[in-house]
Design a protein around this motif. Structure first.
Motif, short mmCIF file in Angstrom:
data_model
loop_
_atom_site.label_atom_id
_atom_site.label_comp_id
_atom_site.label_asym_id
_atom_site.label_seq_id
_atom_site.Cartn_x
_atom_site.Cartn_y
_atom_site.Cartn_z
N ASN A 396 0.82 -1.21 0.00
CA ASN A 396 0.00 0.00 0.00
C ASN A 396 0.85 1.26 0.00
O ASN A 396 0.48 2.28 -0.60
N ALA A 397 2.01 1.21 0.65
CA ALA A 397 2.91 2.36 0.64
C ALA A 397 3.53 2.56 -0.74
O ALA A 397 3.59 3.68 -1.25
N LEU A 398 3.99 1.48 -1.35
CA LEU A 398 4.58 1.59 -2.68
C LEU A 398 3.55 1.99 -3.73
O LEU A 398 3.87 2.67 -4.71
N LYS A 399 2.32 1.60 -3.53
CA LYS A 399 1.26 1.85 -4.51
C LYS A 399 0.82 3.31 -4.52
O LYS A 399 0.21 3.77 -5.50
N ARG A 400 1.11 4.06 -3.46
CA ARG A 400 0.59 5.42 -3.32
C ARG A 400 0.94 6.31 -4.51
O ARG A 400 0.15 7.14 -4.94
N SER A 401 2.14 6.16 -5.04
CA SER A 401 2.58 7.05 -6.11
C SER A 401 1.92 6.75 -7.46
O SER A 401 1.89 7.59 -8.34
N LEU A 444 10.30 12.62 -4.93
CA LEU A 444 10.61 11.73 -3.81
C LEU A 444 9.42 10.86 -3.47
O LEU A 444 8.29 11.35 -3.37
N ASP A 445 9.66 9.58 -3.31
CA ASP A 445 8.68 8.67 -2.74
C ASP A 445 9.13 8.33 -1.33
O ASP A 445 10.33 8.16 -1.08
N ASP A 446 8.19 8.24 -0.40
CA ASP A 446 8.56 8.04 1.01
C ASP A 446 9.18 6.67 1.30
O ASP A 446 9.85 6.50 2.31
N PHE A 447 8.98 5.70 0.43
CA PHE A 447 9.42 4.33 0.70
C PHE A 447 10.93 4.26 0.92
O PHE A 447 11.72 4.86 0.18
N ILE A 448 11.33 3.53 1.97
CA ILE A 448 12.75 3.29 2.28
C ILE A 448 12.96 1.78 2.28
O ILE A 448 12.40 1.07 3.12
N TYR A 449 13.74 1.28 1.33
CA TYR A 449 13.98 -0.16 1.23
C TYR A 449 14.81 -0.64 2.39
O TYR A 449 15.98 -0.25 2.55
N GLN A 457 17.55 5.69 9.47
CA GLN A 457 16.41 5.97 8.60
C GLN A 457 15.12 5.35 9.14
O GLN A 457 15.13 4.19 9.58
N PRO A 458 14.00 6.07 9.10
CA PRO A 458 12.73 5.59 9.67
C PRO A 458 12.00 4.64 8.73
O PRO A 458 11.00 4.99 8.11
N VAL A 459 12.47 3.43 8.66
CA VAL A 459 11.98 2.49 7.66
C VAL A 459 10.49 2.20 7.83
O VAL A 459 9.70 2.35 6.89
N TYR A 460 10.08 1.75 9.01
CA TYR A 460 8.69 1.35 9.17
C TYR A 460 7.73 2.52 9.04
O TYR A 460 6.64 2.38 8.49
N GLU A 461 8.13 3.68 9.53
CA GLU A 461 7.26 4.85 9.43
C GLU A 461 6.97 5.25 7.99
O GLU A 461 5.92 5.82 7.70
N ARG A 462 7.89 4.92 7.09
CA ARG A 462 7.74 5.38 5.72
C ARG A 462 7.53 4.26 4.70
O ARG A 462 7.11 4.51 3.57
N SER A 500 5.44 7.66 18.48
CA SER A 500 6.86 7.96 18.64
C SER A 500 7.37 8.66 17.39
O SER A 500 6.85 8.49 16.30
N ALA A 501 8.40 9.47 17.56
CA ALA A 501 8.96 10.22 16.43
C ALA A 501 10.28 9.60 16.02
O ALA A 501 11.10 9.27 16.84
N GLY A 502 10.45 9.39 14.71
CA GLY A 502 11.73 8.87 14.21
C GLY A 502 11.80 7.37 14.29
O GLY A 502 10.95 6.69 14.84
N ALA A 503 12.85 6.85 13.71
CA ALA A 503 13.05 5.41 13.68
C ALA A 503 13.50 4.94 15.03
O ALA A 503 14.07 5.64 15.83
#
Length: 509
Positions: A396-401, A444-449, A457-462, A500-503
């Motif tokens: 769902n995150a990758l699909k947003r764009s 920029l896409d928010d996804f972080i591999y 890097q805040p992987v799960y948040e993004r 929580s804020a950040g990774a």
């Protein structure tokens, strides 16, 4: 070959996850010696102290030299899920911090190793059982992909595994995994149809679409949150041979323009499901070069991506094992001091070239440091790739764009430990610039591999939507209700607390 060794180091889908920082815990934990004594009392034959050959081998097989410098009190080498179950129970009862490692191919310090405490070294759990009748393979987490592909060779099959030999099965699949077949089949994790896993209370469970289906979904981006996976059951596909090539070109504007023009065509090609193409830009020993990596699953050679005369070219038609082993793996450095930063963007040649130029600026004061290399890797997450991930947390995150995307990795190496802080700071500064600039340009896409991410890097948040992140938290609370893995399993990415804020963690293996 030295130059090619440096360049090819970027090709892995490799490697296990990354993270931000371990959450501070108020829980009391036992000393490493007390924990290792507790393990030794019940599992004497598989616990190894500092200085033993088994302990030393585990340290020297970590890819990152920063990882090798950590010093667990002991390592424990389970042979079965039952061993892992007992290890988890001992860790919980004795309040022992531990790390888990399979291939040990992650870059940042502490991702799968630990000071004091103990390391669960999964390399003895290296099962590779192929069933051509069922078109499946059962894999232990401690196998590396060279071993997997070698066993598969006589059966003329392959699977959505890593593109570098030394990468471990466990970390690769728990962080996603970019494969030769990903444009058609999604991440490596999307090709796992069943997991055998040890929960935080020591129970051994199966997770698939019918049994523990919520856990099955979450394990496709597991980190160190849910379970220690002791077997991955994957789909295989027919693959008698494939074709692969790596070509190194002089770095000139016409050449890089040609490479990126061809790469952008590939990124937006809706029909092509058999090719994997990546472009890399590398600075090494004062010299800049551009590199293309191409494969075709039907063994059809692809045209070169530039009309320029290459500096070096290697290609092969052969089994997955032979293409990886002969075209890629022997050209790699076995270890390195290194720092990574990854982001996801839309395909945009101007931005890619500006990123390279900013890298020159930020690393200018470090360019003469011993062993310094700077590399950018560009790999595609096409729409078809994203659709292959439909059953996992990242979909769902990758699909947003609603667009084809590009995974952009900056990867730097050096030799002197005294340069660690400066190199890591420069890598982070370049990553920060890249994100700000890409966002400003609207690409920029928010996804972080996860498998390429830097520890902060805040992987799960993004990488998952807020709704899916809440779902992952609910699943975590169900399967690790008392927070055993959250407290004691160190390294890897941790699911952030709501609000929580950040990774807040690191990834497994």
């Amino acid at each position: 070959m030295v130059l090619l060794r440096q360049l090819l180091l970027l090709l892995p889908s490799v490697y296990l996850g990354a993270s931000a920082q371990d959450r501070a815990q108020s829980v009391f934990v036992n000393s490493g010696s007390a924990c290792c004594d507790a393990l030794r009392a019940k599992l004497p034959s598989i616990v190894f102290a500092r200085g033993t050959p088994e302990y030393n081998t585990r340290l020297t097989t970590y890819y990152s030299l920063q990882q090798q410098e950590l010093s667990p009190t002991c390592t424990v080498r389970p042979n079965s899920a039952s061993d892992v179950s007992l290890i988890v129970k001992i860790a919980k009862d004795s309040q022992c911090p531990f790390a888990v490692a399979s291939g040990g191919h992650m870059a940042w310090k502490g991702s799968s190793n630990i000071n004091e405490g103990f390391v669960v070294d999964l390399r003895r759990m290296n099962q590779v059982d192929v069933s051509t009748e069922d078109q499946t393979v059962k894999l232990g987490p401690g196998s590396n992909w060279q071993e997997v592909y070698k066993v598969m060779t006589p059966y003329n099959v392959s699977t959505a595994g890593a593109r570098i030999n030394a990468v471990g099965v466990g970390g690769y699949l728990l962080g996603g995994g970019i494969a030769f077949a990903s444009v058609d089949k999604g991440f490596g994790a999307d090709n796992v149809y069943n997991y055998e896993a040890v929960l935080s209370d020591g129970r051994i469970v199966e997770a698939n679409k019918e049994t523990n289906s919520d856990l099955f979904w979450a394990l496709k981006l597991a980190g160190t949150n849910y379970a220690i996976v002791t077997r991955f059951d994957m789909y295989i596909y027919s693959s008698p041979t494939m074709w692969g090539a790596v070509t190194v070109y002089p770095f000139t504007k016409p050449t890089t323009s040609e490479l990126f023009a061809q790469f952008e065509k590939y990124v937006h090609d809706e029909e092509n499901r058999k090719d994997m193409i990546a472009v890399l830009l590398n600075h090494n020993n004062g010299m800049d070069v551009a590199l293309s990596a191409q494969t075709n699953l039907d063994s059809n050679p692809l045209a070169r991506m530039s009309s320029a005369e290459p500096i070096m070219h290697a290609e092969k038609v052969g089994t997955t094992h032979d293409v990886v082993d002969q075209v890629i793996a022997h050209a790699l450095e076995s270890t390195a001091r290194t720092a990574w930063y990854v982001l996801t963007t839309k395909a945009n040649t101007d931005f890619f070239m500006d990123l390279h130029a900013m890298g020159e600026t930020i690393f200018e004061h470090l360019k003469d440091r011993k062993g310094f290399t700077r590399t950018f890797s560009f790999q595609a997450f096409q729409k078809s790739y994203i659709e292959g991930a439909v059953h996992g947390p990242t979909y769902n995150a990758l699909k947003r764009s609603n667009d084809d995307l590009v995974c952009v990795l900056n990867f730097n190496t050096w030799e002197d430990p005294a340069d660690d802080a400066a190199m890591e700071e420069a890598t982070a500064a370049l990553g920060d610039w890249a994100e700000v600039e890409a966002r400003k340009r609207g690409i920029l896409d928010d996804f972080i591999y996860l498998n390429y991410a830097d520890e902060r890097q805040p992987v799960y948040e993004r990488s998952v939507t807020p709704e899916d992140l809440d779902k992952m938290r609910e699943i975590q609370a169900k399967y690790d209700s008392d927070g055993t893995f959250e407290k004691f399993w160190k390294g890897g990415f941790k699911i952030p607390k709501k609000g929580s804020a950040g990774a807040t963690g690191h990834d497994e293996l």
